[in-house]
Design an enzyme around this catalytic site. Structure first.
Site, short mmCIF file in Angstrom:
data_model
loop_
_atom_site.label_atom_id
_atom_site.label_comp_id
_atom_site.label_asym_id
_atom_site.label_seq_id
_atom_site.Cartn_x
_atom_site.Cartn_y
_atom_site.Cartn_z
N HIS A 53 -90.75 -0.56 11.56
CA HIS A 53 -90.85 0.85 11.96
C HIS A 53 -92.33 1.30 11.89
O HIS A 53 -92.84 1.93 12.82
CB HIS A 53 -89.96 1.69 11.05
CG HIS A 53 -90.15 3.17 11.19
ND1 HIS A 53 -89.31 3.97 11.92
CD2 HIS A 53 -91.09 4.00 10.67
CE1 HIS A 53 -89.74 5.22 11.86
NE2 HIS A 53 -90.82 5.26 11.10
N GLU A 54 -92.98 0.95 10.78
CA GLU A 54 -94.39 1.34 10.61
C GLU A 54 -95.28 0.67 11.66
O GLU A 54 -96.20 1.28 12.20
CB GLU A 54 -94.90 0.99 9.20
CG GLU A 54 -94.12 1.64 8.07
CD GLU A 54 -94.00 3.15 8.20
OE1 GLU A 54 -94.93 3.76 8.76
OE2 GLU A 54 -92.96 3.70 7.79
N HIS B 116 -95.16 2.50 14.84
CA HIS B 116 -96.09 3.63 14.90
C HIS B 116 -97.47 3.15 15.33
O HIS B 116 -98.13 3.77 16.14
CB HIS B 116 -96.23 4.28 13.52
CG HIS B 116 -95.12 5.19 13.16
ND1 HIS B 116 -94.68 6.20 13.98
CD2 HIS B 116 -94.34 5.27 12.04
CE1 HIS B 116 -93.68 6.84 13.39
NE2 HIS B 116 -93.46 6.30 12.22
N GLU C 231 -90.85 9.44 15.76
CA GLU C 231 -90.09 8.70 14.75
C GLU C 231 -88.90 7.97 15.39
O GLU C 231 -88.58 6.85 15.02
CB GLU C 231 -89.60 9.64 13.64
CG GLU C 231 -90.71 10.22 12.78
CD GLU C 231 -91.52 9.15 12.04
OE1 GLU C 231 -91.00 8.04 11.81
OE2 GLU C 231 -92.68 9.43 11.70
ZN LIG Z 1 -92.13 6.79 10.70
#
Ligand SMILES: [Zn+2]
Length: 424
Positions: free
Chosen positions: A278-279, A282, A358
């Site tokens: 997930h990071e 980003h 997100e």
């Molecule tokens: Zn996030």
């Protein structure tokens, strides 16, 4: 004017508090919407009855406190002007030194000290609640230490910005906001560069990831996505909290992948990898830079509107509030009042953009890891450990949430698995 201010503040704040109380404790339904019942997004399927009850209770109090605090800063800035404290601060500065380069930072220090003292009870109540529900494990002295660090970092940055700003206002009566904006851009990049190596270590200890095997897997994942990281950091948050987190911050050579040790201690390896993916998402989608671009655009409009509103307010009320000129440092509470109100008004838009980013990062992570069980497991664990509300009231979602609700996030992951929740 003082009497009128006090009366109106008390009356309006009491009504506001009452409405908030009714909203959070009476009007909002904490139940699970029928479409989600029995799915992995339904907290009754992964929380005990006790945990669920605690999380609902905790969320209500926490939200109530948070919204109660919203207008306090504005009331303080108004009060500082109406009760003449801003004039007292200004005159005190003049007695200390005849140089504005001393007077302005001193004014900032006095205003910030007063604001911090007045807001302290609320801050303390927030901490107390978090300790009571077993989220924060931080000792009072350690918490106070963090508060003091925050105070001084805030002061240094603010004193610098405000001193430059008021010199600009004095010199460029009509164009100060534009010049201030141009100067803000390199400053924002600089702060982003410093954050992981200068600011963050003041609060916590950052070490290399102890688990070398896990580090290797994370770096392999990062490599797959061309993230130029050669190290993963862990931070000793378990001394302070039970909740979990991970993030990527910094720019250029200071880019860092950081995992809270709580995340490492409580999640399975494949769950940690999902959080990392997930990071990485980003990073790959340049969310840090998009975020910075957003801040730069918002600052442009913020300063532009502040310029006009500040001029109007000075003409209209300045004399009564102790400043006849915008460049007079006694106008600073008015400047802060305008800026904080504008930032409140723009926050729903910023949060909506953030929630969107997100969702994209979640999507990226599930496509990268192809492991919905681990993904869902990690979010469920995150919810339990932070006693989070999977389905917060609308007001909280739109005014506070930079992430989609856990119900939405888990539901998205479950849909990826191909289970249609509306069947049954
Ligand atoms: Zn996030």
């Amino acid at each position: 004017m003082k009497k009128k201010f006090v009366t109106w503040t008390i009356v309006l704040y009491a009504i506001y508090g009452l409405l908030l109380g009714l909203y959070f404790f009476q009007w909002t339904d904490v139940g699970v919407p029928p479409a989600y019942e029995g799915t992995a997004a339904d907290p009754t399927t992964f929380m005990t009855e006790k945990e669920l009850e605690l999380s609902q209770e905790y969320s209500r109090y926490k939200n109530f406190l948070s919204f109660l605090g919203e207008p306090l800063e504005w009331i303080i800035y108004l009060g500082v002007m109406i009760f003449g404290a801003s004039v007292v601060f200004k005159n005190f500065g003049k007695q200390i030194s005849r140089f504005r380069i001393i007077q302005i930072p001193l004014f900032v220090l006095l205003l910030q000290t007063l604001t911090t003292i007045l807001l302290f009870p609320l801050d303390y109540a927030r901490r107390w609640l978090s300790v009571k529900y077993g989220i924060s494990t931080q000792s009072f002295s350690s918490w106070m230490r963090d508060e003091l660090i925050g105070f001084w970092i805030g002061f240094i940055i603010m004193a610098l910005l405000i001193t430059v700003l008021y010199f600009l206002i004095k010199k460029f009566e009509k164009r100060w906001w534009l010049i201030a904006w141009v100067l803000m851009i390199p400053f924002l990049f600089f702060m982003m560069y410093l954050q992981p190596v200068v600011i963050d270590p003041l609060y916590n200890d950052f070490t290399e990831l102890q688990d070398k095997q896990l580090e290797e897997k994370i770096l392999a994942l990062a490599d797959e996505a061309d993230v130029p990281a050669d190290r993963v950091y862990e931070v000793n948050m378990s001394e302070k909290t039970n909740s979990m987190n991970a993030y990527v911050n910094g720019i250029g050579s200071n880019l860092r992948i950081v995992l809270w040790d709580t995340t490492l201690n409580r999640l399975e390896e494949n769950e940690v990898l999902f959080i990392m993916a997930h990071e990485i998402g980003h990073y790959v989608m340049n969310h840090l830079y998009w975020n910075l671009a957003g801040v730069i655009v918002a600052t442009f409009f913020g300063l532009y509107f502040t310029y006009h509103l500040l001029r109007y307010a000075t003409r209209r009320w300045g004399e009564r509030l102790g400043f006849t000129n915008v460049s007079d440092i006694a106008s600073l509470p008015m400047f802060f009042l305008i800026l904080t109100m504008l930032s409140f008004l723009s926050s729903p838009v910023e949060l909506a953009i953030s929630r969107n980013a997100e969702t994209d990062a979640d999507q990226y992570a599930i496509e990268m890891t192809q492991d919905p069980d681990a993904a869902i497991g990690s979010f469920q664990e995150l919810t339990v450990n932070g006693l989070s509300d999977v389905h917060p009231p609308a007001l909280v979602k739109y005014l506070r949430y930079g992430h989609p609700t856990m119900m939405e996030r888990i539901h998205m992951l479950e849909s990826y698995q191909g289970i249609d929740v509306k069947e049954e």
